[in-house]
Design an enzyme around this catalytic site. Structure first.
Site, PDB file in Angstrom:
ATOM      1  N   GLY A  46       0.830  -1.194   0.000  1.00  0.00           N
ATOM      2  CA  GLY A  46       0.000   0.000   0.000  1.00  0.00           C
ATOM      3  C   GLY A  46       0.864   1.243   0.000  1.00  0.00           C
ATOM      4  CD  GLN A  51       3.366   5.885   2.419  1.00  0.00           C
ATOM      5  OE1 GLN A  51       2.316   5.381   2.022  1.00  0.00           O
ATOM      6  NE2 GLN A  51       4.359   5.183   2.948  1.00  0.00           N
ATOM      7  CB  CYS A  94       5.296   2.147   7.230  1.00  0.00           C
ATOM      8  SG  CYS A  94       4.794   3.625   6.323  1.00  0.00           S
ATOM      9  CG  LEU A  95       6.601   0.882   1.253  1.00  0.00           C
ATOM     10  CD1 LEU A  95       5.972   1.135  -0.111  1.00  0.00           C
ATOM     11  CD2 LEU A  95       7.703  -0.158   1.158  1.00  0.00           C
ATOM     12  CG  HIS A 136      -0.584   1.396   7.415  1.00  0.00           C
ATOM     13  ND1 HIS A 136       0.339   1.043   8.362  1.00  0.00           N
ATOM     14  CD2 HIS A 136       0.112   2.033   6.436  1.00  0.00           C
ATOM     15  CE1 HIS A 136       1.545   1.448   7.966  1.00  0.00           C
ATOM     16  NE2 HIS A 136       1.426   2.052   6.800  1.00  0.00           N
ATOM     17  CD  GLU A 137      -0.805   2.625   2.799  1.00  0.00           C
ATOM     18  OE1 GLU A 137      -0.382   3.791   2.609  1.00  0.00           O
ATOM     19  OE2 GLU A 137      -0.048   1.684   3.071  1.00  0.00           O
ATOM     20  CG  HIS A 140       0.644   7.082   5.314  1.00  0.00           C
ATOM     21  ND1 HIS A 140       1.835   7.498   5.851  1.00  0.00           N
ATOM     22  CD2 HIS A 140       0.726   5.736   5.191  1.00  0.00           C
ATOM     23  CE1 HIS A 140       2.614   6.454   6.051  1.00  0.00           C
ATOM     24  NE2 HIS A 140       1.958   5.362   5.665  1.00  0.00           N
TER      25      HIS A 140
END
Length: 183
Positions: A46, A51, A94-95, A136-137, A140
């Protein structure tokens, strides 16, 4: 479709609240395509637009196994509806917080209202990993990282290590020889 740079904590842009998308057009679809390729390249499951430095309410996701056919999902202006009171725990990563994983409690199910890749309104019932990933996304989009859901001590320790790694990388990049100097 270029691969975009993924911002990593503690970059202050990750704390921005993303703005709603006014319309789904070719420019936005190009962004979503770039985001998807960036996510696959990372690799991740995701990615939110913030991001990659774009403060818009856009998420891409693909929960398919790497051996399966890709199943990309696109969420524009997503809204969580009716989160369940039942909670589930997943170990999240997480990225934007590379190489760190922690258990996070989130509602085990929710409905999500959003616009799809073509700008059509959709409602999705999400549960399990899909529910966790969408929440989660969506965090962000509000400037929240998964590490904000863990203890302050753990969060501070992770951020301190990330800052140290970034300083080290910056020094290494500055000290790296440029092409042609060693000939």
């Amino acid at each position: 479709m270029p691969i975009r740079q993924i911002l990593t904590a503690p970059d202050p842009r990750l704390r921005e609240i993303s703005k709603p998308v006014k319309k789904v057009d070719d420019e936005l679809r190009a962004l979503m395509d770039d985001m998807l390729e960036t996510m696959y390249d990372a690799p991740g499951i995701g990615l939110a637009a913030i991001q990659v430095g774009v403060p818009l309410r856009v998420i891409v996701m693909d929960l398919s196994d790497s051996d399966d056919k890709p199943e990309p999902r696109y969420f524009v202006n997503p809204e969580i509806l009716d989160p369940s009171e039942d909670m589930s725990v997943y170990e999240e990563g997480c990225l934007s917080v590379p190489d760190y994983f922690e258990s996070v409690d989130r509602p085990s199910q929710c409905r999500v209202k959003y616009l799809d890749y073509d700008g059509n309104e959709q409602i999705l019932v999400a549960q399990g990993l899909l529910a966790t990933c969408i929440q989660h996304e969506m965090d962000h989009l509000e400037g929240v990282l998964f590490i904000d859901h863990i203890s302050r001590l753990k969060r501070d320790r992770i951020l301190k290590k990330l800052k140290k790694e970034q300083r080290f990388k910056k020094v290494m990049d500055e000290d790296a020889p440029t092409d042609g100097l060693l000939q």
